[in-house]
Design an enzyme around this catalytic site. Sequence first.
Site, PDB file in Angstrom:
ATOM      1  N   HIS A 283       1.145  -1.297  -0.222  1.00 61.48           N
ATOM      2  CA  HIS A 283       0.011   0.199  -0.159  1.00 61.48           C
ATOM      3  C   HIS A 283       0.734   1.158   0.079  1.00 61.48           C
ATOM      4  O   HIS A 283       0.541   2.590  -0.145  1.00 61.48           O
ATOM      5  CB  HIS A 283      -0.615  -0.323   1.468  1.00 61.48           C
ATOM      6  CG  HIS A 283      -1.982  -0.883   1.012  1.00 61.48           C
ATOM      7  ND1 HIS A 283      -3.442  -0.618   1.510  1.00 61.48           N
ATOM      8  CD2 HIS A 283      -2.418  -2.306   0.410  1.00 61.48           C
ATOM      9  CE1 HIS A 283      -4.004  -0.900   0.791  1.00 61.48           C
ATOM     10  NE2 HIS A 283      -3.808  -2.519   0.243  1.00 61.48           N
TER      11      HIS A 283
ATOM     12  N   HIS B 293      -1.470 -12.308  -2.758  1.00 60.59           N
ATOM     13  CA  HIS B 293      -3.171 -12.738  -1.596  1.00 60.59           C
ATOM     14  C   HIS B 293      -2.561 -14.343  -1.603  1.00 60.59           C
ATOM     15  O   HIS B 293      -3.521 -14.875  -0.418  1.00 60.59           O
ATOM     16  CB  HIS B 293      -3.817 -12.921  -2.951  1.00 60.59           C
ATOM     17  CG  HIS B 293      -4.396 -11.481  -2.897  1.00 60.59           C
ATOM     18  ND1 HIS B 293      -5.246 -11.088  -4.235  1.00 60.59           N
ATOM     19  CD2 HIS B 293      -3.969 -10.472  -2.087  1.00 60.59           C
ATOM     20  CE1 HIS B 293      -5.621 -10.087  -4.706  1.00 60.59           C
ATOM     21  NE2 HIS B 293      -4.624  -9.651  -3.243  1.00 60.59           N
ATOM     22  N   THR B 294      -1.483 -15.299  -1.813  1.00 57.63           N
ATOM     23  CA  THR B 294      -1.890 -16.544  -0.920  1.00 57.63           C
ATOM     24  C   THR B 294      -1.391 -15.992   0.367  1.00 57.63           C
ATOM     25  O   THR B 294      -1.620 -16.880   1.367  1.00 57.63           O
ATOM     26  CB  THR B 294      -0.199 -17.261  -1.452  1.00 57.63           C
ATOM     27  OG1 THR B 294      -0.557 -18.526  -0.813  1.00 57.63           O
ATOM     28  CG2 THR B 294       1.470 -16.511  -1.232  1.00 57.63           C
TER      29      THR B 294
ATOM     30  N   ASP C 217       3.991 -19.514  -1.840  1.00 56.74           N
ATOM     31  CA  ASP C 217       4.371 -20.084  -2.683  1.00 56.74           C
ATOM     32  C   ASP C 217       3.431 -19.838  -3.835  1.00 56.74           C
ATOM     33  O   ASP C 217       2.493 -18.601  -3.683  1.00 56.74           O
ATOM     34  CB  ASP C 217       4.268 -21.572  -2.792  1.00 56.74           C
ATOM     35  CG  ASP C 217       3.198 -22.133  -1.703  1.00 56.74           C
ATOM     36  OD1 ASP C 217       1.967 -21.606  -2.134  1.00 56.74           O
ATOM     37  OD2 ASP C 217       3.195 -23.551  -1.838  1.00 56.74           O
TER      38      ASP C 217
END
Length: 378
Positions: free
Chosen positions: A67, A196-197, A223
């Site tokens: 961000h 986002h994992t 990953d």
Amino acid sequence: PTLPAPVTPAPVTPTPLPTVLGDHIPGCISTDIYDSIISAVADHGNGLANNAEKAHFFGGIVRLAAHDFMDIDIHEGNGGSDGCIDFTNGENAGLEDLWCDGCFLTNLYEETYLPLGVSKADFWVAIANGAIKATSRNQSLDLPFQWGRNDHDNCTPETVGTHRLPASTGCQQVQDTFITRMGLSWRDAVALMGAHTLGRASLDASGHDGHWMDDLQQATVFDKHYYDELIRRSWFPRVNDAGKQEWSWGGQQRGAMFLNTDICLFFDIQDGDSHSCCTDTSGDCRGRFQDSQCPSAASIRPEAHAAVIDFLDNRNDNDNSNFYTAYSSAWELATENGHVGTLKPVGDANSCIVTGPTPPPAPVTPAPVPSPTLPAPV
């Protein structure tokens, strides 16, 4: 025969960090300082009580750094990694849980690294590198890092009025943020979205609720699993308790969810909330649009579609090399955007010590010349 007693290796004592500036170059980050940041993040995160707390901590750190850098506009020449986030802005909701008075990360910075002149901008990138390294497979992903970013107090470029952070409506937002304003490629964007994992979304922070992965344990691992989830599941749209659209592949109580900005990387869906398709009708769409297959994005976003396939590589192995290489490259571009030519590499401890000019050589005093001996008078 008598065996020799085993030799116990002497303990390795880490090089103590300086505690005040003294001869330390303000803001300089040596290998010892950088490694101490990486270790502090890993030790604290791994010591948390459960996977939910770990996912929030590690994922939140990456979100904090992202961000900070995603608000850049290379055409206007402002924004980027500058240690400036408006925590009252709804788009940054939830980050105040990580960066606040009394929070672990804030205390770590103010007590140990601020006295050395380290900028918040550098610190946020470094702790994100630490979070990703700690959660990568075999802690194998060492992201590039250079120091020298300056902090700004004016966060105007990232205010809600300019909407520089991507909303969850679809790939136009991905394109506007990553391609147009940040100057990256679709491949870079798909790689960065793979973060986002880690972590999860919450209704209070974003209006979305759930984790991108199958479960919270997987949400603590950095990953290629994000791309596997994108392709393998039968995702269908549904409206959550906050009235926002998400995509799910399970029952109402399952915590897994994807957003339009995830789905559109591989499937051709329009921006907005009017969707009526399932991403894999050969699977179980739970009675939602079972006969309506979402079309492929291979023709409309070919670079993004190809990147998903390349990063996943062989979904049945743990080889993350394609994804890790692409993420490292994209991360370097994103975190150094706006700072090209001004950042400095991390060196050894001596590289952070102020050194004066080389003193001139000492003057050479010539040896005395003996007086000639005159003959004795006759």
